[in-house]
Design a protein around this motif. Structure first.
Motif, short mmCIF file in Angstrom:
data_model
loop_
_atom_site.label_atom_id
_atom_site.label_comp_id
_atom_site.label_asym_id
_atom_site.label_seq_id
_atom_site.Cartn_x
_atom_site.Cartn_y
_atom_site.Cartn_z
N GLU A 89 3.50 1.68 -1.95
CA GLU A 89 4.21 1.83 -3.22
C GLU A 89 3.63 2.97 -4.07
O GLU A 89 4.39 3.80 -4.60
N ASP A 90 2.32 3.05 -4.22
CA ASP A 90 1.71 4.10 -5.06
C ASP A 90 2.00 5.51 -4.54
O ASP A 90 2.33 6.41 -5.34
N LYS A 119 10.15 0.05 -7.62
CA LYS A 119 9.54 -1.29 -7.76
C LYS A 119 10.43 -2.37 -7.14
O LYS A 119 9.96 -3.24 -6.40
N LYS A 151 5.44 6.43 -5.65
CA LYS A 151 5.50 6.78 -7.08
C LYS A 151 4.92 8.17 -7.35
O LYS A 151 5.39 8.89 -8.22
N SER A 152 3.89 8.54 -6.58
CA SER A 152 3.30 9.88 -6.73
C SER A 152 4.30 10.96 -6.35
O SER A 152 4.40 11.99 -7.01
N ASN A 209 0.81 -1.23 0.00
CA ASN A 209 0.00 0.00 0.00
C ASN A 209 0.84 1.28 0.00
O ASN A 209 0.33 2.36 -0.26
N LYS A 254 6.75 11.40 -9.11
CA LYS A 254 6.20 12.21 -10.22
C LYS A 254 6.25 13.70 -9.88
O LYS A 254 6.62 14.54 -10.72
N ASN A 290 11.67 4.93 -11.12
CA ASN A 290 10.44 4.14 -10.93
C ASN A 290 10.78 2.65 -10.79
O ASN A 290 10.21 1.94 -9.95
#
Length: 549
Positions: free
Chosen positions: A431-432, A487, A435-436, A429, A439, A483
């Protein structure tokens, strides 16, 4: 004594008006709002007659739209017995006029050049300079009369175009609005006064001029008096009334000088209006004095802010010029050195930005490091919120796992598979959000690099375009690398592992922290076996994440 007054006038008043006129002639008004008196009125309001009487020259007259371009009427009081001089300027044309009778035809020619011969309008300025001992020191800007219906081959939206042109002048706070209204109409319905009220709601820079007092119906004189005495629609600058030459008087060749004398006698002999003459609220000469004093006072009041505007514009221009840098050398060998120097300076500024050493700009834009740090602060807050939420939902999730995944083990023993699934899910949970943040950081870095490129290469369009493309490609490739690292990192973290010694240490801490609760009267009560398993699982999960953090 008269010479002293004239010299004093020349020293104090003429320089103020000349200063603004010279700035306007240089085109400064395109960037700065200069003090001015703009004359507006509905069609057939008597606007041209007022300007004729003030300037001593015949202006275009007739039905429909007569004034089709803004006309700057620059009046300069010459020395006694000096000859009349005139000059008309528009676009790149400058013409000297030796006779006031030539003015009307030259203005018509100028309007045809500027606005075409189809009775259309133009925002281009026509300047008419008049030097004569018979005129006041004054500069006025005559604007087209407000029209409602297009005539002949005029544009269908001529009315809107005229209003837009007028508004462009009178909405500036530096402009005094001279609104010309006939005495024989209801002042409350005149569109010119309504436009002035829209742009000047406080009514501080509007002066009303009533015309055609000889055309009013008998018995309505008191209505005109009430308007002039500011009892109907109040204006801070008030109202004045004038009587100019009528069409019949023009046909009878009544001179402007004779018309002024006739005007004075009209007010002097009028039973109702005579007091206005002595109150200095009537006649063209008194209006001329009033306008000159209003303009000079307005200029003196506006000059400090005008100076600030000029300084601001100058600084902006200097900054823009500095961005341009020195021009490209003519010599071929020097061009290569120039290019290398530009690239080196660009690379140096990029390096400073990535090391947190760039100079702080006047706009107080935070450094790159500060903006990136703010992104991580946001991520940290999100993680803290997710931990709080995790503690609330952990009990329900463990109960659910116990119901579906518990095997042959006795109550209170931790089911390792259940433990492993919970750990993997919670790590996944995170990980996203990671990544945000990546960005956000990538976009900030890319924007910063583009700003540096703009500073160095904006004036070299092809070079700037290539640099932006390179920055975008670099941003995308490095974002992909980062990215993939995220991962890989989270794949590793999903492999549940901890050194025994570390895990035991964290587990003992969890037990110790929960010991006071377990010894309380409430927790000494008999609980069901499922609740015992949930507590045990929660302790192990908490211990693992303590070591994980």
């Amino acid at each position: 004594m008269s010479n002293y007054l004239y010299d004093n006038y020349e020293e104090k008043i003429r320089p103020c008006i000349d200063l603004i006129d010279s700035l306007r002639s240089l085109g400064v008004e395109k960037d700065l709002a200069l003090p001015a008196i703009a004359v507006i009125g509905d069609q057939s309001s008597g606007k041209s007659s007022v300007l004729e009487a003030l300037s001593g020259v015949t202006l275009p007259r007739g039905s429909g739209i007569v004034t089709r371009c803004p006309l700057e009427l620059k009046l300069i009081k010459g020395k006694k017995d000096s000859k009349w001089k005139g000059k008309i300027s528009y676009e790149n044309i400058n013409k000297i006029l030796q006779n006031p009778t030539k003015v009307e035809s030259e203005i018509i020619k100028a309007q045809d050049v500027m606005a075409g011969s189809n009775k259309g309008i133009s925002s281009g300025l026509i300047s008419l300079k008049v030097v004569s001992p018979e005129v006041p020191d004054l500069t006025l800007i005559d604007l087209p009369g407000i029209a409602r219906v297009a005539v002949g081959d005029q544009p269908k939206d001529i009315g809107k175009k005229i209003k837009d042109l007028i508004k462009n002048y009178i909405e500036k706070q530096e402009t005094i609005c001279l609104v010309v209204v006939p005495c024989n109409v209801d002042i409350a319905t005149t569109e010119a006064l309504e436009m002035a009220r829209e742009v000047d709601p406080s009514k501080e820079r509007t002066l009303g001029i009533l015309t055609k007092p000889d055309l009013i119906d008998k018995g309505t004189e008191e209505n005109v008096i009430n308007v002039i005495n500011n009892k109907i629609i109040q204006l801070k600058k008030g109202y004045m009334v004038v009587k100019c030459r009528g069409q019949q008087e023009i046909q009878d060749n009544l001179s402007l000088k004779e018309a002024i004398e006739k005007e004075r006698n009209f007010f002097k002999d009028h039973k109702v209006f005579c007091d206005l003459l002595y109150e200095e609220k009537a006649t063209i000469p008194i209006l001329a004095q009033r306008l000159t004093s209003e303009l000079v006072e307005h200029i003196n009041r506006t000059l400090p802010t005008l100076e600030d505007q000029i300084k601001t514009k100058l600084q902006i221009s200097k900054d823009e010029l500095e961005k341009c840098g020195r021009g490209v050398p003519e010599d071929e060998s020097e061009r290569l050195s120039f290019l290398v120097e530009k690239i080196q300076q660009f690379n140096l500024d990029i390096a400073h930005a990535t090391q947190g050493e760039e100079s702080v700009s006047l706009t107080k834009t935070p450094k790159l490091f500060s903006r990136v740090r703010a992104c991580f602060d946001i991520w940290q807050k999100d993680l803290d919120k997710s931990i709080i939420k995790f503690n609330y939902t952990l009990k329900n999730e463990i109960e659910e796992f116990e119901k579906f995944h518990r095997g042959r083990e006795l109550p209170g023993f931790v089911n390792y598979k259940t433990f492993e699934i919970i750990i993997k899910e919670k790590i996944g949970n995170m990980e996203d959000p990671a990544k945000s943040v990546l960005k956000m950081v990538t976009d900030i870095v890319g924007k910063t690099f583009n700003e540096v490129a703009r500073t160095h290469f904006y004036n070299f369009s092809n070079f700037y375009k290539v640099t932006k493309t390179k920055i975008e490609n670099l941003k995308q490739s490095q974002e992909e690398v980062a990215n993939n690292l995220i991962k890989t990192q989270f794949l590793m973290e999903r492999m549940v592992y901890s050194q025994d010694k570390c895990y035991r240490f964290e587990l003992e801490n969890v037990y110790e922290n929960n010991a006071p609760l377990q010894s309380s009267k409430h927790h000494r009560q008999v609980v069901d076996l499922l609740q015992s398993s949930v507590k045990e699982m929660a302790h192990h999960v908490e211990a693992y994440f303590q070591g994980y953090s």
